[in-house]
Design a protein around this motif. Structure first.
Motif: not given
Length: 835
Positions: A47, A226, A323, A350
């Protein structure tokens, strides 16, 4: 390659994203040299490589803010420390508000930021446009400006951590995937890779979206999932300065930052797109997901309205990458509850780049010493419940969690998805009675009661709305008559065996060696004297004790018991929570109600305070505790789950002419705040000692047995605390208080409210917070000071007291009629009259 893999390492870090690299770096900064980081492919390939790189610092709690503030400070000097360019630039950030509700949230956030030492300024629309000329501000009511925020290059910053870790002696191996984490007899033993086994003393999982599956193989819940995250990058824009502040319009669901002369615009849409429920491929590396322009087009249109220049520039890139998100939008840090030496740092929602420095420092210290340096409970992985590793639950919640990052954070707001996972046997009865449910640890809990036909998820606001009026009526009914609280979410932990008493004496500050049928309220401390928990312990037999604790502390407290039970002799610990429903009958008429449904003697003589008795009730039996968390006469009825409906129906039938009514957790909170009862996780935590928290009465200094943390308490004993939990009230303040509001004394910031609400008996806002003074926080210091509480940027006169404002002598609990404490009653009444 085999020759590169050591047979043993003191510390193994699984994952070469920015979090794992930061932990490795910080371990070496602490002097650890035997550090091994294993990355399945290449550094940053999951990520980190596609993160936007925003660096923001305003957070919902002091310690979360400290993580972000430390990160921003570290980024300023990381290049100099490691020799690796990071791209960090402190350009500031602007968050705009186009609605009154959003502006109030920003103002409250700015006040909170000041509590945490962050420079946050509320500016007008013209100033926002002056700082970012790209903004269209005709509808903007105000904005929050944080000059110390900024942006960084995620890959370069991660490389800087890697360079610093290597310089400190850490070994970093790429293309070395960890297949399994190895555990022997409840303790970490190492990791299995494709090239062999590495024995390890301590292991931390920093595998991002792969973390859930890696932990689930060990029956450990690390709940994350995710989701697709979208952003676009424009073509070059003339005159776009690298020092342009980052921008957020939370109602329009977008953020924007300058990126090499272009504008990067990203989205946190209300309905996100979960991804990878069937598992994340191991080979997923530097990959993106299929574009879905239709999905983001409405939010891009909103971004164009806010920044009209976007309409006249082409898009160079439309990106979609995964993410990780958690069910409550909070990080997952800390130790596995039942596996010594195993840790996790994942689920950053995030916010991984901007939290990487702080998270790395926290985890390195935690792993090195075995205890966290501060209170990180809201991020502690031990808050997770076993059911939360269910993939369907995580998928459904993640679709909402993406948007919750930017949603308005109303008081008492709960997620709407993946609900009814854990329900009381009384759930349908309560719903029919008008319960408006919230969620805690997966439990459906009544927050307040309204008209049965009103919407179940009616919007709560910062104002005196429906929730305020309904919970206020419940509050007043508890003070004047009798109310019924469903507290089935309590955790019940059974401790048995001939050494059970010795174990609990070792853990408890209070004396648990009481007669059968007595109840003890006690903190459990860590070695530094902080409160790991506070629990109620009922002695139910010569060698049997029932520990009752809060729903969110179930896994943490169970692990604490089990860890210390190892080697403690003949003692057994069992989680029996599902066997009990808890009905709390509270108020001055509670005794009268219970005598109608039970032949037991509830008089003071036969059933004194802090007593547990098995009683007949209705057609069933209950373990009745004479305890209270609301400051009134009352009993908790711990009923076998299968008998709960009958007991409930009997109470309701018998209470009609006593003005019996239901009450929810909002009223429970305001009642306990007036009475000065502490709430673990809010008012007390693992870095607060009982003496600082005003709980010195729970310390049995004369008991023969030693207890964990006693040495620290002995050093504090007799000292005037420089930091002390204080009761505060704001008699003239119209805005409501919810916690984190700054407290000022004689014009100087001296603390902030840990928790707050409206005291309907007092007629004003009331809260508790730790205040600081180098000369000691005493009653005299409070009396000589002029106090103010800052609410949404405005200061309001306040009264401070070491004693509870409501019935500090606990006469109501004893069934007597005294109400507001004499010390503060006159001040409050005078202030209300003048107001």
């Amino acid at each position: 390659m085999q020759s590169k893999l050591p047979s043993h390492a003191e510390y193994v870090v699984i994952g070469g994203g920015i979090i794992g690299l930061s932990i490795a770096y910080h371990l070496t900064r602490l002097g650890h040299r035997d550090v091994l980081l294993l990355e399945r492919d290449q550094l940053t390939c999951g990520t980190t490589w596609h993160a936007a790189g925003l660096v923001t610092q305003l957070r919902a709690s002091e310690n979360m803010a400290k993580l972000a503030q430390y990160t921003a400070g570290l980024f300023r000097e990381l290049e100099e420390l490691t020799g690796q360019h990071t791209g960090f630039r402190q350009c500031g950030s602007i968050t705009v508000a186009a609605t009154p509700e959003r502006l109030e949230e920003l103002k409250r956030g700015a006040s909170m930021g000041r509590s945490f030492g962050l420079d946050v300024e509320i500016i007008d629309a013209a100033e926002a446009r002056r700082r970012v000329p790209l903004l269209e501000v005709t509808d903007v009511l105000g904005a929050a400006w944080i000059p110390s925020d900024g942006k960084t290059n995620p890959v370069d910053t991660a490389r800087a951590f890697a360079a610093g870790a290597r310089q400190g002696g850490a070994k970093i191996l790429e293309r070395t995937p960890v297949m399994r984490v190895l555990v022997e007899k409840g303790k970490i033993s190492g990791v299995q890779t494709a090239e062999g086994v590495v024995r390890a003393d301590k292991v931390v999982i920093c595998a991002g979206m792969w973390s859930r599956a890696l932990a689930a193989e060990l029956n450990w819940t690390v709940p994350l999932h995710a989701a697709e995250h979208f952003y676009v990058v424009t073509e070059s824009m003339a005159g776009l300065s690298p020092d342009t502040p980052t921008v957020r319009d939370l109602d329009a669901c977008f953020y924007a930052k300058e990126d090499a002369g272009k504008l990067l615009v990203g989205f946190f849409e209300p309905k996100g797109k979960p991804w990878g429920m069937e598992g994340i491929p191991r080979e997923f590396s530097f990959d993106s997901l299929p574009d879905d322009f239709e999905h983001i087009e409405p939010h891009l249109a909103d971004a164009m309205r806010r920044m009209p220049a976007l309409e006249n520039v082409g898009l160079q890139l439309s990106f979609n990458g995964p993410e990780s998100f958690t069910p409550d939008n909070r990080f997952l840090l800390g130790p596995a509850p039942d596996i010594s030496g195993l840790y996790v740092a994942s689920g950053f929602n995030s916010c991984g780049i901007e939290s990487s420095g702080g998270a790395g420092k926290v985890m390195a210290e935690w792993m090195s010493t075995g205890v966290p340096a501060s209170d990180y409970w809201e991020m502690d992985v031990r808050r997770a419940m076993p059911f939360q590793r269910n993939r369907r639950y995580l998928r459904d919640r993640t679709g909402e969690a993406v948007g919750l990052l930017y949603a308005l954070h109303w008081p008492h707001k709960s997620p709407e998805t993946a609900r009814k996972v854990r329900v009381s046997p009384l759930h349908d009865r309560l719903a029919a009675a008008g319960a408006k449910f919230g969620e805690a640890a997966g439990w459906e809990r009544a927050q307040w009661f309204g008209a049965p036909e009103s919407p179940a998820n009616a919007r709560a606001t910062f104002a005196r709305d429906d929730w305020f009026k309904a919970s206020g009526a419940e509050h007043e009914a508890t003070r004047s008559a009798v109310t019924l609280f469903d507290q089935t979410s309590f955790a019940h932990l059974l401790v048995q065996g001939r050494d059970a008493l010795a174990l609990l004496q070792r853990l408890s500050t209070n004396d648990v060696n009481v007669p059968v049928g007595r109840i003890v309220y006690t903190p459990w401390l860590n070695e530094r004297g902080g409160m790991e928990s506070d629990v109620t312990i009922a002695r139910t037999g010569d060698e049997e004790f029932l520990v009752v604790t809060a729903a969110v502390q179930r896994i943490r407290d169970l692990a604490w018991l089990r860890t210390h039970a190892k080697g403690a002799g003949h003692v057994f610990v069992a989680d029996v929570s599902s066997g009990y429903t808890c009905l709390s009958v509270m108020g001055p008429r509670s005794r009268e109600l219970l005598m109608r449904v039970s032949p037991a003697d509830f008089s003071d003589g036969a059933f004194p305070f802090a007593t547990a008795r098995e009683v007949e009730i209705g057609y069933g039996m209950a373990l009745a505790f004479r305890m209270t968390f609301v400051g009134e006469l009352g009993w908790e009825l711990h009923v076998p789950t299968e008998q709960a409906l009958g007991v409930y129906d009997g109470l309701i039938a018998a209470g009609g002419d006593l003005d019996l009514r239901h009450a929810g957790y909002v009223a429970l909170n305001t009642l306990r705040l007036e009475a000065g009862y502490r709430d673990w996780g809010a008012d007390v935590s693992d870095e607060d000692s009982p003496l600082e928290a005003g709980l010195g009465f729970t310390v049995a200094w004369n008991k023969a047995e030693n207890f964990i943390g006693r040495a620290v308490l002995e050093s504090q004993r007799g000292q005037v605390p420089r930091r002390r939990l204080v009761q505060l009230a704001a008699p003239r303040a119209a805005p409501l208080m919810f916690g984190t509001e700054p407290v000022w004394r004689n014009g100087s910031l001296v603390g902030y409210l840990r928790s707050a609400g409206f005291g309907h008996t007092l007629g004003c806002g009331v809260g508790m917070g730790y205040l600081r003074s180098e000369h000691g926080v005493t009653a005299e210091w409070l009396a000589k000071g002029s106090f103010e509480i800052e609410i949404a940027g405005e200061r309001h006169a306040a009264i401070a007291s070491l004693r509870a404002f409501y019935d500090s002598n606990r006469t109501r609990v004893k069934g007597e009629c005294r109400k507001i404490d004499d010390l503060v009653a006159q001040e409050l009444l005078t202030a209300r009259a003048e107001g």
